[in-house]
Enzyme design. Structure first.
Site, short mmCIF file in Angstrom:
data_model
loop_
_atom_site.label_atom_id
_atom_site.label_comp_id
_atom_site.label_asym_id
_atom_site.label_seq_id
_atom_site.Cartn_x
_atom_site.Cartn_y
_atom_site.Cartn_z
CG ASP A 174 -21.56 -43.50 -70.30
OD1 ASP A 174 -21.11 -44.63 -69.56
OD2 ASP A 174 -21.49 -42.30 -69.87
C1 BGC Z 1 -19.90 -42.95 -66.96
C2 BGC Z 1 -18.57 -43.09 -67.65
C3 BGC Z 1 -17.74 -44.10 -67.18
C4 BGC Z 1 -18.85 -45.69 -67.18
C5 BGC Z 1 -18.21 -46.71 -66.76
C6 BGC Z 1 -20.62 -44.03 -66.60
O1 BGC Z 1 -21.37 -44.08 -65.75
O2 BGC Z 1 -20.66 -42.10 -67.41
O3 BGC Z 1 -17.95 -41.93 -67.80
O4 BGC Z 1 -16.74 -44.46 -68.18
O5 BGC Z 1 -19.69 -45.29 -66.41
O6 BGC Z 1 -17.61 -46.62 -65.35
#
Ligand code: BGC
Length: 839
Positions: free
Chosen positions: A225
């Site tokens: 993530d």
């Molecule tokens: C989220 C993800 C997301 C990523 C990119 C993170 O803060 O938890 O679900 O895909 O950001 O935006």
């Protein structure tokens, strides 16, 4: 040469430097290209409710599909697979190769901030909907990223929290959807979450290698993530393949540090090779590897990158508005319909009062990274007006907590022509370096300013627009953002202030709900003022991530008492009152959990008073997740509509008028109160899933508590009788979802009402005399069936054998003996039972 041999041959041509470079993103949304081996720039994009693409604003719009809770509420795998195809076509149109979706964490508790973004409290329903979603995407050549692996079922302290889950609960609940999707749909990518599980941060967790790779045979990629990778060597030794975002010079712990660790022999190069192979495999699968060999020669050719002018709507073979409208209607759950108030009969239908804070502004999605910018939205008010109804509108009360972005008709470009604003970029030496004409007042540059067409080196921004008053009164005008802002109204400074966030705020909360600074501006009707906002880009502590700000405006309105009184009057003078209550993307979002499940503001009072004024009151609940409905027994009809996507208002009109049946069944129990629900609050950094297997209906059954609306509940417009159940039947319409051995069950149902309809036949298993602690019942399978009035139909459901097994002593154990199977229309209405004996 086979595809795998081809990937190895390409990898062998890369130096250690080139290999390590591939393991961190090139920027916020893309992998590093490597022309030496034909690797193109592979683009990733959020998210579950649409394909945002590489920009985070209104200029690159995206089809906004109903929230994942709505998709799960359809209990319709074919429909969700079609939505997956629609998203794949959106992705191709926007030059995106891999979607950062679906989110398959569970609805452990309705307090979870991203509840709207996940499917269900039940692992089997989550798995079936997730498999369908991923198949729809990947069969069209676009990668899915199943997230967030694992235990990211809430947002509080998500970067650090240690989620303690016992092994059986982890296997039977939280890992189960990932397992089904990996095994059945062959997911191409999985995202490792921010949190720890049982003491180890997920980007370094042994679960990645031991379970995902070794047990499930996963050959796809594991990406972190965004900023979840925390170490050089432990993360490299774990089965994490890709650190996001990049570049390594700005983000993440790999890059040169990892290269040095490999060269010094502290990290085995074979581990690096495996990661690189997985990256190449993903690229080959999504068409990002030039001249890839079979089986990666993808039938859907991709062109990367797709320049704006070559993006073509003709890539989209589906009628997007029609599909989104039908899907929203199929997701609406008619939870209550006393004296068959719904559907409303068009003939002779007089005036309808449309009331509520969510009636005029379309609330079509939740907040956080799932945000997309739809080309248009249809609010409930617009949808009912478009249906040709005689509508009286009253907002009733304000539902939002924060002042929203300025919009039409008040927001105008500086010259007064057209809605929007002008942005001017200034270089460090103070020279004008570029400008943009924008249609809205929400500004986010996440990947530097370069991708927005402006130069990278921007030190200062100026945003100019005009605000035109529609009515006389005090307008609240201001900005949201972080860092220094100066606001000028008609050339006079209104403030010059530095806005800062709580130190413990999550990054997503900071991005989505930054501090606001407002000033009152008294305007006469028709008066126009010029507005300028100046912002020092580097004054924001988040400048490394991006620059984000919003120009805010609240127009004059009555007090809540005045607005509620006007709504009651409108209701009393109308034949039917439709009250649209709900939450917003500010209430349900990534980065924080809800601390209250109550509807914001005085919405409960509004509903009670409107219902008292007009007994023919329909309450439409527009939220992505459960909210408390303390008046539910006192109103004639309750329709739960989720965040309905861009066609929300049209779908609502279809359902209220009977042009479409409300097709949804609850994917999650709706609580009577906040009591007894699992908490999202860690204690000393630890969140223990002490309820174990007993989340959702499993918990209500164990405790003997009554929910407001049970799991699986929802009325259509017709009625059904459940007439017979047979185990090991001759299969009728029998589709085996998993390919595994199972038990075939046939259920006979009859449409006893006056409307053609669709029924979701649900099967639950139980084991009353078990030697093992188990839920009283658990979902074992489901199937939808359609029938005309008077017609009897038989539906076949195959229950995979795994449904009967439990996790014990490191394996899936079948407790030999007799299981009960119950069939019906919800977890609380199961008129038919049969038994099956397994050895
Ligand atoms: C989220 C993800 C997301 C990523 C990119 C993170 O803060 O938890 O679900 O895909 O950001 O935006």
């Amino acid at each position: 040469m086979t595809g795998e041999a081809d990937l190895r041959r390409r990898m062998a041509r890369l130096s250690a430097e080139q290999k390590v470079r591939l393991l961190t993103g090139a920027d916020f949304w893309a992998l590093h290209p490597e022309p030496d081996v034909g690797l193109r720039r592979v683009v990733l994009s959020d998210g579950p409710a649409g394909v945002r693409g590489e920009t985070w604003d209104e200029r690159d719009t995206s089809a906004n599909v109903p929230s994942p809770t709505a998709l799960a509420a359809t209990w319709d795998c074919e429909r969700v697979e079609a939505i997956g195809r629609l998203l794949a076509h959106e992705a191709r149109r926007k030059g995106v190769n891999v979607l950062l979706a679906p989110t398959v964490n569970l609805h452990r508790t309705p307090f979870g901030g991203r509840h709207f973004e996940c499917f269900s409290e039940d692992p089997l329903l989550t798995a079936r909907i997730g498999v369908a979603y991923v198949r729809g995407l990947q069969n069209s050549g676009v990668g899915a990223t199943v997230k967030h692996f694992v235990g990211n079922d809430a947002e509080t302290e998500r970067m650090t929290v240690d989620v303690r889950i016992d092994e059986r609960t982890l296997r039977e609940l939280y890992l189960a959807p990932f397992e089904a999707i990996v095994r059945e749909a062959g997911a191409w990518s999985v995202m490792a979450s921010y949190n720890r599980v049982n003491g180890v941060t997920m980007t370094e967790s042994p679960l990645l290698r031991d379970i995902l790779h070794d047990e499930w045979g996963y050959d796809g990629l594991v990406m972190s993530d965004w900023t979840a990778a925390r170490s050089t060597e432990p993360a490299a030794r774990a089965a994490l393949d890709l650190v996001m975002p990049g570049p390594a010079s700005r983000f993440g712990p790999w890059g040169d540090a990892l290269l040095e660790a490999v060269q010094a022999g502290r990290v085995d190069e074979a581990l690096i090779d495996d990661k690189v192979l997985r990256i190449l495999r993903l690229a080959a699968r999504v068409g990002g590897l030039a001249e890839a060999q079979a089986p990666y020669e993808h039938p859907v050719p991709h062109e990367h990158p797709v320049p704006h002018e070559r993006r073509s709507a003709s890539l989209v073979p589906v009628d997007i508005p029609a599909e989104l409208r039908a899907t929203a209607a199929a997701s609406f759950v008619l939870a209550r319909n006393e004296r068959s108030l719904l559907p409303l009969s068009r003939s002779g239908l007089g005036r309808i009062a449309v009331i509520g804070p969510n009636a005029e502004v379309a609330r079509t999605l939740g907040g956080g990274s799932a945000t997309v910018f739809p080309p248009y939205t249809v609010s409930p008010l617009e949808g009912l007006r478009d249906a040709g109804l005689d509508v009286a509108f009253a907002p009733g009360t304000l539902g939002h907590l924060r002042i929203s972005a300025a919009r039409a008709p008040w927001l105008l470009r500086p010259d007064g022509w057209g809605s929007g604003a002008e942005v001017r970029f200034f270089s460090p030496s103070g020279e004008l370096a570029g400008s943009e004409q924008r249609d809205g007042a929400v500004f986010r540059w996440m990947n530097g300013f370069g991708s927005a067409g402006a130069p990278e080196e921007v030190a200062r921004l100026e945003i100019s627009c005009a605000i035109k008053a529609t009515v006389a009164g005090v307008y609240q005008l201001g900005v949201s953002g972080l860092g220094q802002f100066r606001l000028l109204v008609d050339g006079a400074e209104a403030f010059d202030d530095t806005l800062s966030m709580r130190a413990d705020a999550d990054i997503a909360e900071t991005l989505m709900a930054p501090p606001q600074r407002l000033v009152p501006v008294d305007l006469t009707a028709g008066q126009m003022v010029t507005v300028r906002v100046e912002h020092d880009v580097h004054s924001s502590p988040m400048a490394a991530f991006g620059t984000f700000l919003q120009l805010d405006l609240e127009v004059p309105h009555g007090t809540d008492d005045e607005e509620i009184a006007a709504a009651v009057e409108a209701a009393a003078g109308s034949e039917v009152a439709v009250v649209v209550v709900g939450t917003t993307a500010e209430v349900e979002s990534e980065g924080f959990d809800r601390t209250s499940l109550a509807l914001p503001g005085r919405q409960d009072e509004l509903v009670r008073r409107v219902a008292a004024a007009n007994p023919r009151t329909v309450v439409v609940v527009n939220s992505g997740a459960p909210v408390l409905l303390p008046w539910a027994d006192d109103v004639a009809a309750v329709l739960l509509t989720w965040f309905g996507g861009q066609e929300f208002g049209h779908a609502l009109a279809d359902v209220l008028l009977g042009d479409a049946e409300p097709g949804g069944r609850l994917p999650t129990t709706w609580p009577v109160s906040q009591e007894g629900l699992p908490s999202t609050r860690p204690a000393d950094g630890v969140l223990s899933y002490t309820e174990g297997l007993f989340i959702g209906y499993r918990g209500y059954d164990r405790d003997g508590r009554e929910p407001l609306f049970p799991f699986g509940h929802g009325h259509g417009y017709t009625t059904w009788s459940y007439d017979g159940i047979t185990v090991d039947c001759a299969p009728v319409n029998l589709a085996d979802p998993s390919g595994a051995p199972g038990v075939a069950v046939c259920v006979e149902v009859r449409n006893t009402g006056r409307w053609p309809g669709r029924e979701v036949v649900q099967l639950y298993a139980s084991r009353p005399d078990s030697a093992v602690e188990r839920p009283a019942k658990w979902l074992a399978g489901f199937a939808a069936v359609g029938a005309d009035p008077g017609e009897t139909v038989t539906v076949g459901i195959l229950i995979p054998e795994r449904v009967f097994r439990h996790w014990s002593g490191g394996g899936w154990i079948l407790e030999a003996g007799t299981f009960t199977l119950s069939a019906g229309s919800s977890s609380a209405s199961l008129p038919l039972t049969a038994s099956v004996t397994l050895k």
